[in-house]
Write an enzyme that holds these catalytic residues in place. Structure first.
Site, PDB file in Angstrom:
ATOM      1  N   ASP A   1      10.435  -0.008  14.344  1.00  0.00           N
ATOM      2  CA  ASP A   1       9.048  -0.254  13.973  1.00  0.00           C
ATOM      3  C   ASP A   1       8.539  -1.448  14.777  1.00  0.00           C
ATOM      4  O   ASP A   1       9.214  -1.973  15.665  1.00  0.00           O
ATOM      5  CB  ASP A   1       8.937  -0.513  12.471  1.00  0.00           C
ATOM      6  CG  ASP A   1       9.474  -1.876  12.086  1.00  0.00           C
ATOM      7  OD1 ASP A   1      10.467  -2.320  12.682  1.00  0.00           O
ATOM      8  OD2 ASP A   1       8.879  -2.508  11.207  1.00  0.00           O
TER       9      ASP A   1
ATOM     10  N   ARG B   1      -3.074  10.860   6.338  1.00  0.00           N
ATOM     11  CA  ARG B   1      -1.706  11.327   6.127  1.00  0.00           C
ATOM     12  C   ARG B   1      -1.652  12.528   5.194  1.00  0.00           C
ATOM     13  O   ARG B   1      -0.622  13.199   5.109  1.00  0.00           O
ATOM     14  CB  ARG B   1      -0.847  10.192   5.546  1.00  0.00           C
ATOM     15  CG  ARG B   1      -0.854   8.933   6.398  1.00  0.00           C
ATOM     16  CD  ARG B   1      -0.451   7.701   5.627  1.00  0.00           C
ATOM     17  NE  ARG B   1      -0.731   6.477   6.371  1.00  0.00           N
ATOM     18  CZ  ARG B   1      -1.930   5.892   6.438  1.00  0.00           C
ATOM     19  NH1 ARG B   1      -2.948   6.423   5.759  1.00  0.00           N
ATOM     20  NH2 ARG B   1      -2.114   4.805   7.142  1.00  0.00           N
TER      21      ARG B   1
ATOM     22  N   LYS C   1      10.794   7.291  14.607  1.00  0.00           N
ATOM     23  CA  LYS C   1      10.961   6.144  13.720  1.00  0.00           C
ATOM     24  C   LYS C   1      11.042   6.561  12.261  1.00  0.00           C
ATOM     25  O   LYS C   1      11.925   6.106  11.516  1.00  0.00           O
ATOM     26  CB  LYS C   1       9.814   5.144  13.918  1.00  0.00           C
ATOM     27  CG  LYS C   1      10.048   3.793  13.239  1.00  0.00           C
ATOM     28  CD  LYS C   1       9.547   3.702  11.828  1.00  0.00           C
ATOM     29  CE  LYS C   1       8.036   3.628  11.783  1.00  0.00           C
ATOM     30  NZ  LYS C   1       7.572   3.352  10.381  1.00  0.00           N
TER      31      LYS C   1
ATOM     32  N   ARG D   1       0.823  -1.210   0.000  1.00  0.00           N
ATOM     33  CA  ARG D   1       0.000   0.000   0.000  1.00  0.00           C
ATOM     34  C   ARG D   1       0.856   1.260   0.000  1.00  0.00           C
ATOM     35  O   ARG D   1       0.518   2.247  -0.644  1.00  0.00           O
ATOM     36  CB  ARG D   1      -0.936   0.010   1.210  1.00  0.00           C
ATOM     37  CG  ARG D   1      -2.155  -0.845   1.036  1.00  0.00           C
ATOM     38  CD  ARG D   1      -3.142  -0.213   0.020  1.00  0.00           C
ATOM     39  NE  ARG D   1      -3.672   1.053   0.492  1.00  0.00           N
ATOM     40  CZ  ARG D   1      -3.563   2.217  -0.144  1.00  0.00           C
ATOM     41  NH1 ARG D   1      -2.929   2.288  -1.309  1.00  0.00           N
ATOM     42  NH2 ARG D   1      -4.090   3.324   0.351  1.00  0.00           N
TER      43      ARG D   1
ATOM     44  N   PRO E   1      15.640   2.097  12.762  1.00  0.00           N
ATOM     45  CA  PRO E   1      14.215   2.422  12.910  1.00  0.00           C
ATOM     46  C   PRO E   1      13.505   1.361  13.754  1.00  0.00           C
ATOM     47  O   PRO E   1      13.543   0.173  13.426  1.00  0.00           O
ATOM     48  CB  PRO E   1      13.705   2.411  11.466  1.00  0.00           C
ATOM     49  CG  PRO E   1      14.921   2.648  10.621  1.00  0.00           C
ATOM     50  CD  PRO E   1      16.031   1.970  11.350  1.00  0.00           C
TER      51      PRO E   1
END
Length: 322
Positions: free
Chosen positions: A269, A208, A250, A160, A267
């Protein structure tokens, strides 16, 4: 020479048709070799697309030399198209300029993978990830597109995120024609800032959209630029990037690692935080910054490499050591 289908549109082309240059890079000459598919489809970048339409379509194994295409923008704003494929021990490239130096930089071909691995602890999880994914390299993508990519990445599957970036290209990017085929460049800060929030939402960005719009405005108006973090010490650079809307620690670490060459960045996550909890509980601290420092110390000076290998190793369901 046919550069593939591109991304067709009805908009007028931004540049005239140009000629194509080409060349090869011997993979055996690269320290540690190269796995092109893993490098471009491991969640590091969403700026390249497979010409067969199978980008991020799953763990397919050997692709038999699939072509990947992208665009690159020179300092003067000119857009070039380049494409690469790995076949029979060679990395073949084609482009509307001599794009080999750009490809070498963007694909991290100068990284010495055996030296990086030797500087990394040889625990069972890291060894399993390196063995399974050997040849995957860390990319160095352009700063502004990387910033937007990871602003869009929150709570999203890699497929996505990739689709969002392609939608931004199609709707807003400059067009360039090569051998009768039309390609979209990734949009500039000015092109994104000129869009409306409703337009961005319609492209699938959802909540977003205002973050992307405001971040693009900040860059377009000269308020700040992600590339300006490059010359700062690591933690200062991460703090600098968090001024952009929608950018937490992040996302900032993703930009530092996958664009600006901070190979120590890790990072944190969901996949990596879970790995820390399960395999390195002594590194699990009460804040992002403290956990980041601890896991960077554990993983060594190139901590971003084991992070990236472990992220893709676990995300794709490979069996971790007991």
């Amino acid at each position: 020479m046919n550069l593939g289908p591109g991304i067709p549109t009805g908009k007028p082309a931004g540049r005239p048709t140009r000629t194509v240059d080409s060349g090869t890079i011997d993979v055996d000459d690269l320290a540690g070799g190269l796995d092109l598919r893993l490098t471009l489809e491991s969640g590091q970048t969403y700026l390249w697309w497979r010409e067969d339409g199978e980008t991020y379509a799953g763990d397919r194994g050997d692709d038999g030399g699939a072509w990947y295409a992208t665009t690159t923008r020179a300092v003067d704003g000119d857009v070039d198209v380049c494409r690469v494929r790995q076949q029979e021990g060679l990395l073949e490239w084609e482009g509307t300029a001599d794009v080999e130096p750009i490809i070498r930089r963007r694909l991290g071909l100068g990284d010495d993978l055996p030296a990086i691995r030797a500087a990394t602890p040889n625990d069972e999880l890291l060894e399993a990830a390196f063995d399974a994914l050997w040849g995957m390299r860390i990319v160095r993508e352009p700063a502004f597109p990387t910033l937007l990519m990871f602003v869009c990445s929150t709570q999203m599957r890699v497929a996505r995120i990739f689709e969002m970036q392609q939608s931004l290209r199609r709707a807003l990017g400059t067009l360039v024609t090569v051998d009768g085929q039309t390609y979209h460049a990734y949009p500039t800060p000015e092109q994104v800032a000129a869009a409306s929030e409703a337009e961005l939402r319609a492209l699938g960005l959802g909540y977003r959209a205002p973050y992307v719009l405001e971040t693009a405005r900040m860059v377009a108006e000269g308020e700040a630029h992600p590339a300006d973090a490059a010359d700062r010490p690591y933690e200062d650079a991460r703090d600098y990037l968090t001024q952009f809307v929608g950018v937490g620690e992040k996302v900032a670490d993703c930009v530092l690692l996958f664009s600006l060459g901070f190979l120590e960045a890790v990072p944190l996550d969901t996949w990596i935080q879970g790995t820390v909890t399960e395999y390195y509980p002594d590194c699990d601290r009460d804040s992002y910054a403290a956990t980041s420092r601890a896991i960077r110390e554990r993983f060594g000076p190139y901590a971003g490499y084991p992070q990236t290998y472990v992220f893709h190793y676990r995300r794709t369901g490979r069996e971790a050591p007991a």
